[in-house]
Design a protein around this motif. Structure first.
Motif, short mmCIF file in Angstrom:
data_model
loop_
_atom_site.label_atom_id
_atom_site.label_comp_id
_atom_site.label_asym_id
_atom_site.label_seq_id
_atom_site.Cartn_x
_atom_site.Cartn_y
_atom_site.Cartn_z
N GLU A 143 -32.00 75.57 65.19
CA GLU A 143 -31.35 74.40 66.36
C GLU A 143 -30.51 75.25 66.44
O GLU A 143 -30.22 74.78 67.98
CB GLU A 143 -31.38 73.14 65.41
N SER A 144 -29.92 75.88 65.85
CA SER A 144 -28.51 76.23 66.75
C SER A 144 -28.66 77.06 67.86
O SER A 144 -28.02 77.09 68.94
CB SER A 144 -27.27 76.98 65.74
N ALA A 145 -28.85 77.75 67.63
CA ALA A 145 -29.79 78.78 68.91
C ALA A 145 -30.74 78.40 69.83
O ALA A 145 -30.20 78.82 71.30
CB ALA A 145 -30.84 80.08 68.32
N MET A 146 -31.10 77.53 69.47
CA MET A 146 -31.48 76.49 70.63
C MET A 146 -30.61 75.90 71.86
O MET A 146 -30.60 75.46 72.68
CB MET A 146 -33.16 76.12 70.04
N GLN A 147 -30.19 75.36 71.06
CA GLN A 147 -28.83 74.25 71.80
C GLN A 147 -28.24 75.55 72.28
O GLN A 147 -27.88 74.75 73.46
CB GLN A 147 -28.19 73.89 70.32
N ALA A 148 -27.74 76.69 71.70
CA ALA A 148 -27.05 78.19 72.55
C ALA A 148 -27.90 78.10 74.02
O ALA A 148 -27.22 78.19 75.81
CB ALA A 148 -27.08 78.82 72.05
#
Length: 66
Positions: free
Chosen positions: A33-38
């Protein structure tokens, strides 16, 4: 080899898949999720990504015959 495939949608409704080879073992939903938000926040592609719609890990095994 494991590949992380992240699916995102643009504000125009077009879907894209961003694939990253050699995903590490034990990835958590929070890390993905953090990677996708980035991806959404980074504005590094021509397409204006608007929404994360899913992610998956794909494992591929190749067995040589000859």
């Amino acid at each position: 080899m494991k590949t992380l495939r992240m699916k995102v949608r643009t504000d125009l409704g077009n879907d894209y898949t961003v694939s990253l080879s050699y995903a590490k073992d034990g990835l958590t939903a929070a890390e993905v999720e953090s990677a996708m938000q980035a991806l959404l926040d980074g504005d590094i592609f021509d397409a204006p990504f608007d929404t994360a719609i899913g992610a998956e890990i794909v494992e591929r095994t190749v067995t040589e015959i000859l």
